[in-house]
Scaffold this active site. Structure first.
Site, PDB file in Angstrom:
ATOM      1  CE  LYS A  48      30.624  50.176 -50.098  1.00  0.00           C
ATOM      2  NZ  LYS A  48      29.191  49.884 -50.188  1.00  0.00           N
ATOM      3  CD  GLN A  92      26.816  47.201 -49.863  1.00  0.00           C
ATOM      4  OE1 GLN A  92      27.350  48.088 -49.198  1.00  0.00           O
ATOM      5  NE2 GLN A  92      27.018  47.075 -51.157  1.00  0.00           N
ATOM      6  CG  ASP A 117      24.822  54.434 -49.689  1.00  0.00           C
ATOM      7  OD1 ASP A 117      25.917  54.357 -50.270  1.00  0.00           O
ATOM      8  OD2 ASP A 117      24.192  53.452 -49.270  1.00  0.00           O
TER       9      ASP A 117
HETATM   10  N1  GUN Z   1      25.182  48.235 -53.614  1.00  0.00           N
HETATM   11  C1  GUN Z   1      25.971  48.483 -54.683  1.00  0.00           C
HETATM   12  N2  GUN Z   1      26.492  49.730 -54.595  1.00  0.00           N
HETATM   13  C2  GUN Z   1      26.025  50.271 -53.455  1.00  0.00           C
HETATM   14  C3  GUN Z   1      26.232  51.512 -52.802  1.00  0.00           C
HETATM   15  O1  GUN Z   1      26.944  52.413 -53.279  1.00  0.00           O
HETATM   16  N3  GUN Z   1      25.579  51.676 -51.619  1.00  0.00           N
HETATM   17  C4  GUN Z   1      24.777  50.716 -51.094  1.00  0.00           C
HETATM   18  N4  GUN Z   1      24.169  50.985 -49.941  1.00  0.00           N
HETATM   19  N5  GUN Z   1      24.561  49.548 -51.663  1.00  0.00           N
HETATM   20  C5  GUN Z   1      25.190  49.332 -52.837  1.00  0.00           C
END
Ligand code: GUN
Length: 280
Positions: A48, A92, A117
């Site tokens: 990211k 996350q 998200d």
């Molecule tokens: N864990 C795996 N994929 C994601 C996501 O798209 N967002 C978040 N916050 N955690 C994740």
């Protein structure tokens, strides 16, 4: 293999490029909150930040220890909600075991305008209205739609079979496909005779988290396959689809890695730009 490879690397590069001028003018900032040291999470977060850097978007890693209490995490969320310099933030997942049962409350505490998200009830609920209300859709479903768009794969009137019913992928992608006039069937762990249903799919989306569970006998010739799986096995990373065998029958298929993963990151950045636009 005659199938077209649906490259998330190519498609995400196009999405990111389309965001560059808005990023330059709005100067949005994304914050990623990580609690603990889950290795898969650390690797996703790295991706990211790499993508943010590639498009000149500001980003910040709030890395909290695995022993962080619910109160301490909530305190951080309240501060991020109030910080005018933060356009959007995510917590996350997964969280350490002692926090995992509080995930619904944690998501609920994120200000909807900063919920990049798109996991909160407000943003998920808006998606039910129609396509025009998908302002902050969850990143993976939105990435799948952008990938299909990039390769000019029209979903209207197609039978899309979604395997998996999570709140993060299966349910929201089904709604986004319905908003685009697909006929959608959602399958899950209690579905009877899964193969009979998946063999009817014009487009098959696998989002279950079980390595290579979609085998060649479960698809029809010419199917388009989107593999959301990211399974770490002794042989390395693999998807939910038995790629080599299914690619012999498919007309198009996503690789793992390099398929849906980069699209999720591009969609998250797109959501952050949108959040900044809406906060202007
Ligand atoms: N864990 C795996 N994929 C994601 C996501 O798209 N967002 C978040 N916050 N955690 C994740």
């Amino acid at each position: 293999m005659s199938a077209t490879l649906l490259s998330g690397k190519d498609a995400s590069a196009a999405v990111l490029q389309s965001l560059e001028s808005d990023i330059a003018s709005l100067d949005p900032k994304l914050v990623v909150v990580q609690v603990g040291e889950d290795p898969a999470s650390s690797s996703y977060i790295k991706q990211k930040f790499k993508s943010c850097q590639s498009v000149g978007m500001r980003s910040e890693h709030k890395h909290m220890p695995a022993t962080t209490t619910l109160d301490e995490l909530m305190h951080e969320i309240v501060a991020l909600n109030a910080d005018p310099d933060v356009s959007g933030f995510i917590v996350q997942l997964p969280l350490p075991a002692h926090l995992e049962k509080h995930v619904p409350d944690i998501i609920k505490s994120i200000e909807p305008r900063k919920d990049v998200d798109g996991f909160g009830a407000y943003n998920l609920g808006k998606m039910f209205l129609n396509k025009d209300f998908e302002d902050l859709p969850p990143a993976t479903p939105s990435g799948i739609i952008l990938l299909l768009d990039h390769y000019n794969i029209d979903v209207a009137g197609k039978h899309v079979v979604v395997v998996g019913r999570s709140n993060i992928v299966g349910k929201p992608v089904s709604m986004m496909l319905l908003n685009r006039s697909a006929t959608v069937t959602i399958c899950h762990s209690k579905t009877k005779d899964l193969g009979t249903i998946t063999r009817q799919a014009d487009i098959l989306i696998a989002a279950v988290g079980r390595p290579k569970m979609i085998t060649a006998d479960m698809v029809k010739d010419g199917v388009v396959v989107i593999d959301v799986g990211m399974n770490r096995t002794d042989d390395g990373l693999c998807g939910d689809v038995d790629f080599d065998a299914v690619a012999e029958k498919a007309s198009a298929i996503t690789p793992v890695p390099g398929g849906v993963g980069p699209m999720t990151v591009a969609s998250l950045i797109r959501n952050c730009v949108r959040a900044a636009q809406r906060q202007e």
